[in-house]
Design a protein around this motif. Structure first.
Motif, PDB file in Angstrom:
ATOM      1  N   LYS A 172       0.900  -1.085  -0.043  1.00 55.73           N
ATOM      2  CA  LYS A 172       0.041  -0.078  -0.052  1.00 55.73           C
ATOM      3  C   LYS A 172       1.023   1.492  -0.174  1.00 55.73           C
ATOM      4  CE  LYS A 172      -3.717  -2.660   0.186  1.00 55.73           C
ATOM      5  NZ  LYS A 172      -3.179  -3.940  -0.074  1.00 55.73           N
ATOM      6  N   GLN A 173       1.968   1.049  -0.386  1.00 52.36           N
ATOM      7  CA  GLN A 173       3.006   2.325  -0.466  1.00 52.36           C
ATOM      8  C   GLN A 173       2.543   3.057  -1.804  1.00 52.36           C
ATOM      9  OE1 GLN A 173       7.180   1.879  -0.753  1.00 52.36           O
ATOM     10  NE2 GLN A 173       7.655   3.712   0.355  1.00 52.36           N
ATOM     11  N   ILE A 174       2.758   4.371  -1.731  1.00 54.44           N
ATOM     12  CA  ILE A 174       2.521   5.379  -2.860  1.00 54.44           C
ATOM     13  C   ILE A 174       3.726   5.172  -3.744  1.00 54.44           C
ATOM     14  CG2 ILE A 174       1.975   7.568  -3.778  1.00 54.44           C
ATOM     15  CD1 ILE A 174       0.402   8.196  -1.179  1.00 54.44           C
ATOM     16  N   THR A 175       3.552   4.841  -5.077  1.00 54.81           N
ATOM     17  CA  THR A 175       4.804   4.774  -5.955  1.00 54.81           C
ATOM     18  C   THR A 175       4.796   5.758  -6.936  1.00 54.81           C
ATOM     19  OG1 THR A 175       3.413   3.273  -7.504  1.00 54.81           O
ATOM     20  CG2 THR A 175       4.802   2.399  -5.522  1.00 54.81           C
ATOM     21  N   GLY A 176       3.517   6.520  -7.129  1.00 49.36           N
ATOM     22  CA  GLY A 176       3.295   7.594  -8.208  1.00 49.36           C
ATOM     23  C   GLY A 176       2.183   8.143  -8.124  1.00 49.36           C
ATOM     24  N   CYS A 177       1.544   8.985  -9.073  1.00 49.00           N
ATOM     25  CA  CYS A 177       0.204   9.637  -9.126  1.00 49.00           C
ATOM     26  C   CYS A 177       0.022   9.899 -10.429  1.00 49.00           C
ATOM     27  CB  CYS A 177       0.333  10.818  -8.103  1.00 49.00           C
ATOM     28  SG  CYS A 177       1.458  12.050  -8.918  1.00 49.00           S
ATOM     29  N   GLU A 178      -1.147  10.061 -10.578  1.00 46.30           N
ATOM     30  CA  GLU A 178      -1.706  10.385 -12.108  1.00 46.30           C
ATOM     31  C   GLU A 178      -2.165  11.985 -11.890  1.00 46.30           C
ATOM     32  OE1 GLU A 178      -5.035   9.440 -15.476  1.00 46.30           O
ATOM     33  OE2 GLU A 178      -5.357   8.293 -13.732  1.00 46.30           O
ATOM     34  N   ALA A 179      -1.737  12.726 -12.930  1.00 46.80           N
ATOM     35  CA  ALA A 179      -2.059  14.203 -12.961  1.00 46.80           C
ATOM     36  C   ALA A 179      -3.419  14.379 -13.682  1.00 46.80           C
ATOM     37  CB  ALA A 179      -0.961  15.094 -13.648  1.00 46.80           C
ATOM     38  N   LEU A 180      -4.396  14.979 -12.939  1.00 45.81           N
ATOM     39  CA  LEU A 180      -5.829  15.065 -13.498  1.00 45.81           C
ATOM     40  C   LEU A 180      -6.245  16.573 -13.681  1.00 45.81           C
ATOM     41  CD1 LEU A 180      -7.377  12.005 -11.555  1.00 45.81           C
ATOM     42  CD2 LEU A 180      -6.852  12.160 -14.073  1.00 45.81           C
ATOM     43  N   PHE A 240       9.696   7.505  -7.815  1.00 46.89           N
ATOM     44  CA  PHE A 240       8.310   8.044  -7.910  1.00 46.89           C
ATOM     45  C   PHE A 240       8.213   8.371  -9.475  1.00 46.89           C
ATOM     46  CE2 PHE A 240       5.036  11.220  -7.767  1.00 46.89           C
ATOM     47  CZ  PHE A 240       4.213  10.745  -6.858  1.00 46.89           C
ATOM     48  N   MET A 241       6.867   8.110  -9.873  1.00 44.70           N
ATOM     49  CA  MET A 241       6.595   8.319 -11.277  1.00 44.70           C
ATOM     50  C   MET A 241       5.209   9.181 -11.481  1.00 44.70           C
ATOM     51  SD  MET A 241       7.033   4.609 -13.137  1.00 44.70           S
ATOM     52  CE  MET A 241       7.261   5.342 -14.641  1.00 44.70           C
ATOM     53  N   MET A 242       5.316  10.217 -12.285  1.00 47.46           N
ATOM     54  CA  MET A 242       4.330  10.908 -12.567  1.00 47.46           C
ATOM     55  C   MET A 242       3.673  10.641 -13.763  1.00 47.46           C
ATOM     56  SD  MET A 242       2.376  13.781 -12.010  1.00 47.46           S
ATOM     57  CE  MET A 242       3.168  14.572 -10.521  1.00 47.46           C
ATOM     58  N   SER A 243       2.117  10.258 -13.892  1.00 45.48           N
ATOM     59  CA  SER A 243       1.631   9.973 -14.989  1.00 45.48           C
ATOM     60  C   SER A 243       0.839  11.038 -15.575  1.00 45.48           C
ATOM     61  CB  SER A 243       0.541   8.670 -14.822  1.00 45.48           C
ATOM     62  OG  SER A 243       0.013   8.215 -15.594  1.00 45.48           O
ATOM     63  N   ILE A 244       0.993  11.216 -16.785  1.00 45.00           N
ATOM     64  CA  ILE A 244       0.454  12.578 -17.705  1.00 45.00           C
ATOM     65  C   ILE A 244      -0.228  12.046 -18.734  1.00 45.00           C
ATOM     66  CG2 ILE A 244       0.956  14.905 -18.536  1.00 45.00           C
ATOM     67  CD1 ILE A 244       3.905  14.758 -17.127  1.00 45.00           C
ATOM     68  N   LYS A 275       5.764   9.093 -16.732  1.00 48.51           N
ATOM     69  CA  LYS A 275       4.953   8.130 -17.354  1.00 48.51           C
ATOM     70  C   LYS A 275       4.040   8.902 -18.419  1.00 48.51           C
ATOM     71  CE  LYS A 275       3.214   5.048 -14.792  1.00 48.51           C
ATOM     72  NZ  LYS A 275       2.056   4.506 -13.890  1.00 48.51           N
ATOM     73  N   LEU A 276       3.973   8.491 -19.604  1.00 46.74           N
ATOM     74  CA  LEU A 276       3.181   9.214 -20.839  1.00 46.74           C
ATOM     75  C   LEU A 276       1.840   8.201 -20.775  1.00 46.74           C
ATOM     76  CD1 LEU A 276       5.804  10.243 -23.237  1.00 46.74           C
ATOM     77  CD2 LEU A 276       4.676  11.574 -21.030  1.00 46.74           C
ATOM     78  N   GLU A 277       0.661   8.879 -20.530  1.00 48.88           N
ATOM     79  CA  GLU A 277      -0.524   7.916 -20.475  1.00 48.88           C
ATOM     80  C   GLU A 277      -1.616   8.490 -21.417  1.00 48.88           C
ATOM     81  OE1 GLU A 277      -4.032   6.833 -17.066  1.00 48.88           O
ATOM     82  OE2 GLU A 277      -1.909   6.610 -16.691  1.00 48.88           O
ATOM     83  N   MET A 278      -1.961   7.393 -22.244  1.00 48.44           N
ATOM     84  CA  MET A 278      -3.117   7.639 -23.449  1.00 48.44           C
ATOM     85  C   MET A 278      -3.754   6.466 -23.554  1.00 48.44           C
ATOM     86  SD  MET A 278       0.371   6.956 -25.872  1.00 48.44           S
ATOM     87  CE  MET A 278       1.047   7.624 -24.331  1.00 48.44           C
ATOM     88  N   THR A 279      -4.906   6.545 -24.590  1.00 52.19           N
ATOM     89  CA  THR A 279      -5.828   5.411 -24.645  1.00 52.19           C
ATOM     90  C   THR A 279      -5.123   4.500 -26.041  1.00 52.19           C
ATOM     91  OG1 THR A 279      -7.230   6.665 -26.250  1.00 52.19           O
ATOM     92  CG2 THR A 279      -7.716   6.653 -23.840  1.00 52.19           C
ATOM     93  N   GLU A 280      -5.758   3.343 -26.189  1.00 52.79           N
ATOM     94  CA  GLU A 280      -5.241   2.616 -27.247  1.00 52.79           C
ATOM     95  C   GLU A 280      -5.781   3.468 -28.462  1.00 52.79           C
ATOM     96  OE1 GLU A 280      -8.397  -0.878 -26.427  1.00 52.79           O
ATOM     97  OE2 GLU A 280      -7.342   0.255 -24.873  1.00 52.79           O
TER      98      GLU A 280
END
Length: 400
Positions: A172-180, A240-244, A275-280
């Motif tokens: 349950k440790q925080i490893t990153g987050c998603e920017a919204l 730590f990873m930032m997801s954008i 981390k670059l996040e996108m839909t398929e």
């Protein structure tokens, strides 16, 4: 005339259709020229001459009225036939704003015929009429106004980023987050993302707003890492990873990779923490998107596919795209305890991803039972209200 044929040859001076005829098809000129004209007091009044590659006859198909002019071949011509169904299928699926503009133009062009005896009214236009108003006009106008409001909000700095933790399901440790992205309106408070995210992504605003999001997220990533190191959590800071979230339009923009690198260097960050996040759906943009993805991956950025299994999922995409993470959509996660089929789908996705060296993030986890089952199935990371809803930067720093 037989509209079932794909094309037709018309001899010089032959009438193709006359003013007042019903519109059953349109034509694209493959060879030759035609004259568009109206008749007044038995005299031809020329309107225009069209040549190869031009289309005519489409107006009667769109607004369901009779022909408003006559057409005659000026020389031997060959015409490709466009059926009414072909035209209306494309009109009905067009953006509501495009439909509105077409309605306005047709009304102006047809105004002289509105009151002719027996003439069809412009209200008979076969558009998608969903939304407010008899012809969807209000819905289209509201969309235009919303786009203006969003742009004004961006200019007034009413947007901010919230962050939702991504945790290791085992400890349950925080490893990153998603920017919204969030819109904090002075008049309406926090506006639901469902009302503006799609509007931004489907307009040119996505480029400047997307650039701002990346810059702000990377700036906050620097702050998060500095805070962690100040708290003697160096290992957590290093990993730590930032997801954008990145839209397809951003990815295919010619300067995307260079701008991303400039911002990363500006904030003195390493690519492994981004981390670059996108839909398929990104793969629908073809080779340009794939090239940008490979450039980013080769530079060390992580690539994450969001909402996997809900859109254009294809195993071929998984073999082509340089993916680091797959996010299992909430629609599967919420049924993993009650629906054996959904559980089987989740299990299959996890095993397939692991076989390809791809990590799994399960999103939308809301209770401990879901978290435990997903961990048992092999998901390493999770995200959802069980751990935290999206929060502003100040509250996120308190979480870590």
């Amino acid at each position: 005339m037989n509209s079932a044929a794909q094309s037709v040859d018309i001899h010089k001076d032959q009438i193709i259709f006359s003013e007042g005829d019903a519109g059953d098809c349109a034509y694209i000129i493959e060879k030759g020229r035609v004259l568009i004209y109206i008749t007044k007091d038995k005299e031809e009044i020329p309107l225009t001459i069209l040549g190869e590659g031009e289309i005519f006859g489409e107006m009667a198909l769109i607004d369901n009225q009779n022909r408003s002019a006559s057409v005659r071949a000026l020389e031997d011509v060959r015409l490709a036939i466009v059926t009414k169904q072909q035209v209306l299928e494309r009109v009905s699926t067009a953006d509501k704003v495009v439909q509105l503009l077409m309605r306005v133009l047709l009304k102006r062009l047809r105004r002289k015929n509105i009151n002719t005896p027996g003439g069809a009214k412009v209200a008979d236009v076969e558009f998608d009429n969903s939304g407010a108003g008899d012809d969807g006009t209000q819905s289209a106008l509201d969309q235009i106004k919303l786009e203006n409001q969003i742009f004004q909000a961006f200019q007034n700095k009413e947007f901010e980023l919230f962050y939702q933790p991504i945790v290791n399901l085992k400890n349950k440790q925080i490893t990153g987050c998603e920017a919204l992205l969030r819109w904090n309106s002075p008049l309406h408070g926090l506006v639901s993302p469902n009302l503006f995210i799609d509007v931004i992504e489907n307009s040119s605003m996505v480029i400047p707003i997307g650039h701002w999001i990346i810059n702000q997220a990377l700036k906050d990533l620097r702050t998060i890492q500095d805070q962690l190191r100040l708290n003697k959590k160096d290992k957590m800071a290093d990993d730590f990873m930032m997801s954008i979230n990145i839209s397809g339009r951003q990815f295919t923009h010619s300067d995307f990779v260079n701008n991303l690198e400039d911002l990363r260097e500006k904030h003195d960050l390493q690519t492994k923490n981004i981390k670059l996040e996108m839909t398929e759906r990104i793969m629908m943009d073809g080779a340009i998107a794939l090239e940008a993805l490979n450039q980013c991956r080769n530079q060390g950025y992580a690539i994450s596919i969001d909402d996997f299994g809900t859109g254009f999922s294809s195993l071929q995409y998984l073999t082509q795209m340089p993916i680091s993470f797959l996010k299992i959509d909430r629609c599967f996660v919420m049924k993993v305890l009650t629906d054996p089929k959904s559980k089987a789908v989740v299990s299959s996705i996890i095993h397939l991803a692991h076989a390809m060296g791809i990590e799994i993030i399960a999103e939308g986890i809301e209770n401990n039972e879901e978290s435990l089952v997903l961990e048992t199935l092999g998901a390493r990371y999770g995200q959802g209200y069980l751990f935290s809803k999206p929060v502003d930067m100040g509250r996120f720093l308190k979480l870590i």
